[in-house]
Design an enzyme around this catalytic site. Sequence first.
Site, PDB file in Angstrom:
ATOM      1  N   THR A 236       0.876  -1.178   0.000  1.00 54.19           N
ATOM      2  CA  THR A 236       0.000   0.000   0.000  1.00 54.19           C
ATOM      3  C   THR A 236       0.907   1.220   0.000  1.00 54.19           C
ATOM      4  O   THR A 236       1.606   1.486   0.990  1.00 54.19           O
ATOM      5  CB  THR A 236      -0.896   0.022   1.253  1.00 54.19           C
TER       6      THR A 236
ATOM      7  N   LYS B  92      -7.907   1.179  -2.543  1.00 59.22           N
ATOM      8  CA  LYS B  92      -7.498   0.698  -1.214  1.00 59.22           C
ATOM      9  C   LYS B  92      -7.601   1.822  -0.172  1.00 59.22           C
ATOM     10  O   LYS B  92      -8.092   1.627   0.936  1.00 59.22           O
ATOM     11  CB  LYS B  92      -6.056   0.178  -1.309  1.00 59.22           C
TER      12      LYS B  92
HETATM   13  P1  NAD Z   1       6.245  -6.177   7.257  1.00 57.15           P
HETATM   14  O1  NAD Z   1       7.052  -5.075   7.835  1.00 57.15           O
HETATM   15  O2  NAD Z   1       5.768  -7.283   8.126  1.00 57.15           O
HETATM   16  O3  NAD Z   1       7.094  -6.865   6.067  1.00 57.15           O
HETATM   17  C1  NAD Z   1       7.903  -6.170   5.161  1.00 57.15           C
HETATM   18  C2  NAD Z   1       9.029  -7.086   4.690  1.00 57.15           C
HETATM   19  O4  NAD Z   1       9.755  -6.384   3.683  1.00 57.15           O
HETATM   20  C3  NAD Z   1      10.031  -7.450   5.788  1.00 57.15           C
HETATM   21  O5  NAD Z   1      10.293  -8.845   5.747  1.00 57.15           O
HETATM   22  C4  NAD Z   1      11.262  -6.622   5.454  1.00 57.15           C
HETATM   23  O6  NAD Z   1      12.470  -7.256   5.848  1.00 57.15           O
HETATM   24  C5  NAD Z   1      11.153  -6.531   3.947  1.00 57.15           C
HETATM   25  N1  NAD Z   1      11.826  -5.367   3.354  1.00 57.15           N
HETATM   26  C6  NAD Z   1      11.668  -4.067   3.668  1.00 57.15           C
HETATM   27  N2  NAD Z   1      12.409  -3.287   2.847  1.00 57.15           N
HETATM   28  C7  NAD Z   1      13.050  -4.132   1.994  1.00 57.15           C
HETATM   29  C8  NAD Z   1      13.947  -3.939   0.917  1.00 57.15           C
HETATM   30  N3  NAD Z   1      14.337  -2.722   0.532  1.00 57.15           N
HETATM   31  N4  NAD Z   1      14.402  -5.031   0.278  1.00 57.15           N
HETATM   32  C9  NAD Z   1      14.011  -6.273   0.639  1.00 57.15           C
HETATM   33  N5  NAD Z   1      13.150  -6.516   1.641  1.00 57.15           N
HETATM   34  C10 NAD Z   1      12.685  -5.457   2.313  1.00 57.15           C
HETATM   35  O7  NAD Z   1       5.022  -5.458   6.500  1.00 57.15           O
HETATM   36  P2  NAD Z   1       3.580  -6.102   6.151  1.00 57.15           P
HETATM   37  O8  NAD Z   1       2.676  -6.030   7.330  1.00 57.15           O
HETATM   38  O9  NAD Z   1       3.814  -7.408   5.452  1.00 57.15           O
HETATM   39  O10 NAD Z   1       3.020  -4.999   5.122  1.00 57.15           O
HETATM   40  C11 NAD Z   1       3.463  -4.926   3.788  1.00 57.15           C
HETATM   41  C12 NAD Z   1       2.517  -4.022   3.030  1.00 57.15           C
HETATM   42  O11 NAD Z   1       1.203  -4.586   3.062  1.00 57.15           O
HETATM   43  C13 NAD Z   1       2.398  -2.599   3.602  1.00 57.15           C
HETATM   44  O12 NAD Z   1       2.395  -1.677   2.543  1.00 57.15           O
HETATM   45  C14 NAD Z   1       1.065  -2.624   4.339  1.00 57.15           C
HETATM   46  O13 NAD Z   1       0.445  -1.339   4.400  1.00 57.15           O
HETATM   47  C15 NAD Z   1       0.268  -3.591   3.467  1.00 57.15           C
HETATM   48  N6  NAD Z   1      -0.837  -4.261   4.166  1.00 57.15           N
HETATM   49  C16 NAD Z   1      -0.648  -4.793   5.413  1.00 57.15           C
HETATM   50  C17 NAD Z   1      -1.709  -5.429   6.053  1.00 57.15           C
HETATM   51  C18 NAD Z   1      -1.533  -6.036   7.439  1.00 57.15           C
HETATM   52  O14 NAD Z   1      -2.546  -6.400   8.054  1.00 57.15           O
HETATM   53  N7  NAD Z   1      -0.294  -6.199   7.924  1.00 57.15           N
HETATM   54  C19 NAD Z   1      -2.962  -5.529   5.420  1.00 57.15           C
HETATM   55  C20 NAD Z   1      -3.111  -5.012   4.131  1.00 57.15           C
HETATM   56  C21 NAD Z   1      -2.043  -4.372   3.510  1.00 57.15           C
END
Ligand code: NAD
Length: 300
Positions: free
Chosen positions: A97, A172
């Site tokens: 997002t 979204k």
């Molecule tokens: P998270 O922080 O749990 O996971 C992010 C992952 O990306 C981590 O494993 C991190 O190590 C990796 N990462 C970050 N920067 C990086 C880079 N430059 N290179 C390689 N790896 C990298 O986040 P999440 O909760 O999985 O959320 C991800 C997206 O999904 C966000 O944009 C969030 O808004 C969206 N989202 C989350 C939810 C929820 O309930 N958690 C629901 C809908 C949408």
Amino acid sequence: MGGYVGFVGLGSMGGRMAKNLLTKNIRLTVFDNNKEKLLEFKEKGSNVCSSAAELASKCEKIFTMLPNGEDVLSLYTGKEGILETLQQNTLCVDCSTIDQATSIQLSELVQTKKASFLDAPVSGGVLGAEKATLTFMIGGDSNDIKRVEYLFELMGKNIVHCGKVGSGQVTKLCNNMLLASQMIALAEIMNMGEKLGLDPQVLTSVINSSSGRCWASDTYNPVPGVITGTPASNNFEPGFTCTLMAKDLSLAQNLSTRNKIPIPMGALAHQFYLYLLNNPNYASKDFSVIYKFFKENWKN
Ligand code: NAD
């Protein structure tokens, strides 16, 4: 189908989405900054890469699921980033997002390499990612969507084409802005009803069969114990954190400012979650903790 599918970002959401691809026999190549995640996926049988550039040199479809727009942009444009090695005709699908403008910028950058781009943010949370019941809101070309539809179907149950690149993000953010406003309004009335002597179960049952019914009330109720299995009934463990909700509301605010479209309710909701974001007791809790905030701060 052929070729490797790449997945970058194996966190709360991406890790579960990638697992759903892996267990359904997709030849998966992964990359994450976090080496422990890479090890976990290596043990599960996927190929692991030491950089995004290495992944892009091997994959014809690349999914990304990172926290913020800055992360996605640097993953593409940074040192050893995707654009260094992106192959012609590769399809890049960003499920994070992020800001609509960043999605459009990424699409333009990818096109300079004769490859294509879809923005495909999701709703359904961690549970939806786990159970492969996510909704994908997709912006981009319908022929590109057809190329990865079978992959969306392995990770989700609703695959919606919302319009041109960036439309997935707008969809979204509209949804989450409405959700935040509904949750705050619900927390407010539950607190008032309780303070005036109502049983929250009784109030909820009336709301759920009346004109105030909403998902926040009938599925994700913020009052502990009213619905079992909700974050509220588990000490507000997320779920979807206040920090992530504040992020989405700030992106909605960007859309409003850039396009001169007033969003007074969304702006107020943003302020509430900015407040929670700055309070260590609430920031990493589920966004339904707004109910606890009212209960603790609005005493008679
Ligand atoms: P998270 O922080 O749990 O996971 C992010 C992952 O990306 C981590 O494993 C991190 O190590 C990796 N990462 C970050 N920067 C990086 C880079 N430059 N290179 C390689 N790896 C990298 O986040 P999440 O909760 O999985 O959320 C991800 C997206 O999904 C966000 O944009 C969030 O808004 C969206 N989202 C989350 C939810 C929820 O309930 N958690 C629901 C809908 C949408």
